[in-house]
Scaffold this motif. Structure first.
Motif, PDB file in Angstrom:
ATOM      1  N   LYS A 162      24.251 -50.035 -54.675  1.00 52.10           N
ATOM      2  CA  LYS A 162      24.390 -49.543 -56.041  1.00 52.10           C
ATOM      3  C   LYS A 162      25.020 -50.632 -56.915  1.00 52.10           C
ATOM      4  O   LYS A 162      26.114 -51.113 -56.619  1.00 52.10           O
ATOM      5  CB  LYS A 162      25.262 -48.285 -56.084  1.00 52.10           C
ATOM      6  CG  LYS A 162      24.659 -47.088 -55.368  1.00 52.10           C
ATOM      7  CD  LYS A 162      23.365 -46.630 -56.055  1.00 52.10           C
ATOM      8  CE  LYS A 162      22.783 -45.388 -55.393  1.00 52.10           C
ATOM      9  NZ  LYS A 162      21.524 -44.964 -56.042  1.00 52.10           N
ATOM     10  N   MET A 163      24.294 -51.030 -57.964  1.00 54.05           N
ATOM     11  CA  MET A 163      24.799 -52.076 -58.854  1.00 54.05           C
ATOM     12  C   MET A 163      25.145 -51.492 -60.213  1.00 54.05           C
ATOM     13  O   MET A 163      24.322 -50.787 -60.820  1.00 54.05           O
ATOM     14  CB  MET A 163      23.763 -53.192 -59.036  1.00 54.05           C
ATOM     15  CG  MET A 163      24.285 -54.385 -59.837  1.00 54.05           C
ATOM     16  SD  MET A 163      23.086 -55.740 -59.971  1.00 54.05           S
ATOM     17  CE  MET A 163      21.998 -55.073 -61.250  1.00 54.05           C
ATOM     18  N   PRO A 164      26.365 -51.747 -60.730  1.00 45.90           N
ATOM     19  CA  PRO A 164      26.727 -51.277 -62.062  1.00 45.90           C
ATOM     20  C   PRO A 164      25.892 -51.997 -63.114  1.00 45.90           C
ATOM     21  O   PRO A 164      25.631 -53.199 -63.007  1.00 45.90           O
ATOM     22  CB  PRO A 164      28.197 -51.630 -62.178  1.00 45.90           C
ATOM     23  CG  PRO A 164      28.396 -52.769 -61.236  1.00 45.90           C
ATOM     24  CD  PRO A 164      27.451 -52.522 -60.101  1.00 45.90           C
ATOM     25  N   ARG A 222      25.737 -53.472 -66.673  1.00 47.34           N
ATOM     26  CA  ARG A 222      26.653 -53.933 -67.719  1.00 47.34           C
ATOM     27  C   ARG A 222      25.933 -54.888 -68.656  1.00 47.34           C
ATOM     28  O   ARG A 222      24.878 -55.435 -68.322  1.00 47.34           O
ATOM     29  CB  ARG A 222      27.861 -54.645 -67.087  1.00 47.34           C
ATOM     30  CG  ARG A 222      28.666 -53.782 -66.150  1.00 47.34           C
ATOM     31  CD  ARG A 222      30.005 -54.422 -65.804  1.00 47.34           C
ATOM     32  NE  ARG A 222      29.862 -55.577 -64.937  1.00 47.34           N
ATOM     33  CZ  ARG A 222      30.318 -55.628 -63.683  1.00 47.34           C
ATOM     34  NH1 ARG A 222      30.935 -54.578 -63.153  1.00 47.34           N
ATOM     35  NH2 ARG A 222      30.168 -56.721 -62.965  1.00 47.34           N
ATOM     36  N   SER A 234      25.284 -47.100 -66.493  1.00 50.90           N
ATOM     37  CA  SER A 234      24.702 -46.391 -65.342  1.00 50.90           C
ATOM     38  C   SER A 234      24.785 -47.277 -64.096  1.00 50.90           C
ATOM     39  O   SER A 234      25.404 -48.347 -64.105  1.00 50.90           O
ATOM     40  CB  SER A 234      23.245 -46.029 -65.648  1.00 50.90           C
ATOM     41  OG  SER A 234      22.457 -47.194 -65.803  1.00 50.90           O
ATOM     42  N   GLU A 235      24.145 -46.822 -63.030  1.00 53.79           N
ATOM     43  CA  GLU A 235      24.014 -47.608 -61.817  1.00 53.79           C
ATOM     44  C   GLU A 235      22.537 -47.697 -61.461  1.00 53.79           C
ATOM     45  O   GLU A 235      21.756 -46.800 -61.768  1.00 53.79           O
ATOM     46  CB  GLU A 235      24.752 -46.970 -60.638  1.00 53.79           C
ATOM     47  CG  GLU A 235      26.257 -47.106 -60.690  1.00 53.79           C
ATOM     48  CD  GLU A 235      26.908 -46.583 -59.418  1.00 53.79           C
ATOM     49  OE1 GLU A 235      28.010 -47.060 -59.088  1.00 53.79           O
ATOM     50  OE2 GLU A 235      26.309 -45.705 -58.765  1.00 53.79           O
ATOM     51  N   CYS A 236      22.169 -48.794 -60.819  1.00 53.81           N
ATOM     52  CA  CYS A 236      20.786 -48.928 -60.343  1.00 53.81           C
ATOM     53  C   CYS A 236      20.792 -49.144 -58.839  1.00 53.81           C
ATOM     54  O   CYS A 236      21.794 -49.570 -58.256  1.00 53.81           O
ATOM     55  CB  CYS A 236      20.062 -50.064 -61.057  1.00 53.81           C
ATOM     56  SG  CYS A 236      20.708 -51.701 -60.699  1.00 53.81           S
ATOM     57  N   ASP A 237      19.667 -48.832 -58.217  1.00 53.02           N
ATOM     58  CA  ASP A 237      19.529 -48.974 -56.767  1.00 53.02           C
ATOM     59  C   ASP A 237      18.861 -50.304 -56.444  1.00 53.02           C
ATOM     60  O   ASP A 237      17.796 -50.623 -56.980  1.00 53.02           O
ATOM     61  CB  ASP A 237      18.688 -47.818 -56.216  1.00 53.02           C
ATOM     62  CG  ASP A 237      18.499 -47.934 -54.708  1.00 53.02           C
ATOM     63  OD1 ASP A 237      19.443 -47.605 -53.977  1.00 53.02           O
ATOM     64  OD2 ASP A 237      17.407 -48.362 -54.286  1.00 53.02           O
ATOM     65  N   ALA A 248      27.902 -58.476 -61.686  1.00 53.05           N
ATOM     66  CA  ALA A 248      27.337 -57.201 -61.234  1.00 53.05           C
ATOM     67  C   ALA A 248      26.797 -57.284 -59.809  1.00 53.05           C
ATOM     68  O   ALA A 248      27.025 -56.387 -58.985  1.00 53.05           O
ATOM     69  CB  ALA A 248      26.234 -56.762 -62.191  1.00 53.05           C
ATOM     70  N   ALA A 268      28.105 -55.171 -56.527  1.00 52.59           N
ATOM     71  CA  ALA A 268      27.190 -54.306 -55.770  1.00 52.59           C
ATOM     72  C   ALA A 268      27.206 -54.620 -54.280  1.00 52.59           C
ATOM     73  O   ALA A 268      26.701 -53.832 -53.472  1.00 52.59           O
ATOM     74  CB  ALA A 268      25.776 -54.457 -56.317  1.00 52.59           C
TER      75      ALA A 268
END
Length: 606
Positions: free
Chosen positions: A578-580, A582, A562-565, A526, A530
């Motif tokens: 933006k990191m997926p 998982r 989702s994605e996180c910042d 991940a 990103a």
């Protein structure tokens, strides 16, 4: 009247005198004396690497100056490590003395080092080779001088019985140049104790004066020594030296023909008032001793054919290192379990940690263990933070291949043979006869001595990047392999975890005053997807400041899909990535014992 012995080129000795002349400046003074007789020129050189450590070190860069006492003799540099010696008048050289100084401040097992407590050197760092006389007798005089009159001299180099040394001098001799560079020398304050095992004397030596439990360490090392001696059925030397350079932090070992040089943290060793307990630090020291002693047979005598008389001026390549370092990496810890120094459960923990390291190594899918061996010079010994994504360790995977090979041999032979049998055959056919081994060594031994075709297994395990069926293989030993997610940066695997990081991250970091700096990014994970890079300072996830303590908690709070910042500082610039999100990859292993009798039988079989 006694007839004078005729002096010929064959009975001329190369003589060295070594003195630690400056502790503050870390300098050895060396003189080389030779009766060159009718020769009009000589070639001198210093090795570029030391056997057992496959990297060009350029030891000659530490020679500060070089001169001859005879002003008519001219010394001309040929390249970075070679000199041409000739008489300016173009006549025979006769008796000459070459003087030079060596800078010694590399605290490692490979080079030379001087501090206020001791002076240490490998011959590859201080003994210039005289090419015309490399197969002649070499005599070494160690002169403590007034610099270290209180020092002991410790080495496995044979004493010269014909000499009459003074209090400050000791004289040693070897049959040739290859031998003289294979006996490291320690001069200084020491903590030491000796012990005997089946008629062989072992010396345990530590630099400095320390309150260590020497009796306990000798008692723990004795069964390890006995195991290795019984495995090979032969002991090449009457005395062996474990010489350890103690330090605050450090780890290393290098094998020699009758000794090993180790580097280890003094805080990890048992003190005189500590009688029981086996913490990881002390266990790892015993494993290191086991590893280097195993090399007495398997590297110093059993060795690839290209290392029987290697060219020490340049790289010498071999695809066999997995056989030597890998097999030794299996036996070092296995011996501790076989001798009862650690429990079966303790060995399972070590095995689980080793498998974890391999599973966390994406490079295992790009480089075979044979390729890892061959490219040791340029890849394994010159790693960077991204090497984990591109290479595999021939130590680590080689050890796991050795374990799998043992299991496969037992299956094919219906438990009449095992890896011990292979080791004994290698010693009998090659090492004991000073014959180098071919690249087809394991195929040949299994086919010709064990009457089995191991090629289908070896071709896959050694020449390809396919994963071994570890779960199935361990089941044959009565073991069960479990996989779980990592619990944090310091999680080495080998045991269950109360809390796991349930979301994939795939990066390691080191805390900063604010945030945590990325030290490793794993391919395909991940963090990599990103765009997180080495030396990025990760400050926050979804605007929440993070460090190593709360990183796992913040990741676990994220929703899969989702994605996180990621808020990142990179070279003075503030970035938002933006990191997926998982599910975490289960790349952490621990092993439990399902069938104690089967596992115990495997551990004790020798």
């Amino acid at each position: 009247m006694t007839k004078a012995k005729k002096i010929t080129r064959d009975n001329i000795a190369v003589k060295y005198k070594v003195s630690p002349t400056s502790l503050a400046e870390h300098i050895f003074s060396v003189s080389l004396s030779i009766s060159a007789n009718e020769l009009r020129s000589l070639t001198l050189s210093l090795p570029a690497w030391i056997p057992g450590s496959y990297m060009i070190r350029d030891f000659a860069r530490n020679i500060l100056d070089i001169s001859c006492t005879n002003e008519k003799v001219h010394i001309t540099p040929i390249d970075k490590q070679t000199w041409h010696v000739s008489n300016k008048s173009d006549i025979a050289l006769g008796d000459i003395q070459i003087n030079y100084h060596v800078f010694a401040f590399d605290l490692s097992v490979r080079s030379a080092y001087i501090n206020d407590e001791y002076a240490f050197f490998n011959g590859t760092s201080v003994f210039l080779k005289v090419h015309e006389f490399e197969n002649n007798k070499h005599i070494v005089t160690i002169d403590k001088t007034d610099t270290m009159p209180w020092a002991e001299i410790v080495t496995s180099m044979p004493c010269d019985d014909t000499s009459s040394p003074s209090d400050n001098l000791r004289v040693f001799s070897c049959d040739n140049y290859c031998s003289v560079i294979d006996h490291p020398v320690l001069i200084g304050k020491c903590t030491r104790k000796s012990f005997d095992v089946d008629g062989v004397t072992f010396h345990l030596v530590f630099t400095g004066e320390h309150d260590l439990n020497m009796s306990r360490m000798c008692n723990d090392l004795a069964p390890i020594c006995r195991h290795h001696m019984q495995l090979f059925g032969d002991m090449p030397v009457d005395e062996y030296w474990f010489i350890t350079l103690l330090c605050k932090d450090g780890f290393g070992g290098l094998e020699h023909s009758a000794s090993t040089i180790l580097q280890y943290a003094v805080s990890a060793l048992p003190k005189s008032n500590e009688q029981q307990g086996m913490d990881d630090g002390y266990r790892d020291f015993l494993s290191l001793c086991s590893h280097e002693l195993f090399h007495l047979w398997h590297v110093k005598r059993n060795k690839p054919d290209v290392y029987v008389q290697p060219d020490l001026s340049q790289e010498v390549y071999s695809p066999q290192l997995w056989i030597y370092e890998g097999f030794t990496s299996l036996y070092d810890d296995l011996t501790l379990a076989r001798t009862g120094i650690i429990s079966p459960e303790g060995y399972c923990q070590i095995l689980g940690q080793n498998i974890t390291r391999l599973l966390r190594n994406p490079g295992r899918h790009k480089q075979s263990v044979a390729e890892s061996s061959f490219y040791a010079w340029t890849k394994f010994y010159k790693q960077d933070a991204s090497s984990v994504n591109h290479i595999v360790s021939y130590y680590l995977k080689g050890g796991i291949v050795a374990l799998a090979l043992d299991i496969r041999i037992r299956e094919l032979s219906k438990n009449t043979c095992n890896l011990d049998t292979v080791m004994q055959e290698i010693w009998k056919q090659y090492g004991a006869k000073d014959i180098g081994t071919p690249n087809t060594l394991i195929h040949d031994i299994c086919r010709d001595s064990l009457d089995m075709d191991i090629a289908p297994f070896l071709d896959t395990a050694v020449e390809t990047t396919m994963d071994l069926p570890l779960s199935q293989l361990l089941n044959a030993l009565g073991l069960h392999l479990h996989l779980r997610a990592r619990s944090g940066n310091d999680d080495k695997g080998g045991k269950p975890a109360e809390i796991e990081i349930a979301r994939d991250f795939g990066a390691l970091s080191k805390d900063q005053p604010v945030g945590t700096m990325i030290t490793q990014v794993l391919e395909g994970r991940a963090a990599c997807d990103a765009g997180l890079q080495l030396q990025d300072n990760l400050i926050a996830i979804n605007n929440v400041e993070v460090n190593s303590k709360n990183l796992g908690r913040e990741l676990n709070a994220l929703h899969i899909g989702s994605e996180c910042d990621l808020c990142v500082l990179r070279d003075g610039r503030l970035l938002h990535l933006k990191m997926p999100v998982r599910e975490a990859i289960k790349d952490t292993c621990y092993i439990t014992i399902d069938d104690a009798d089967t596992f115990k039988k495997w551990l004790t079989l020798l």
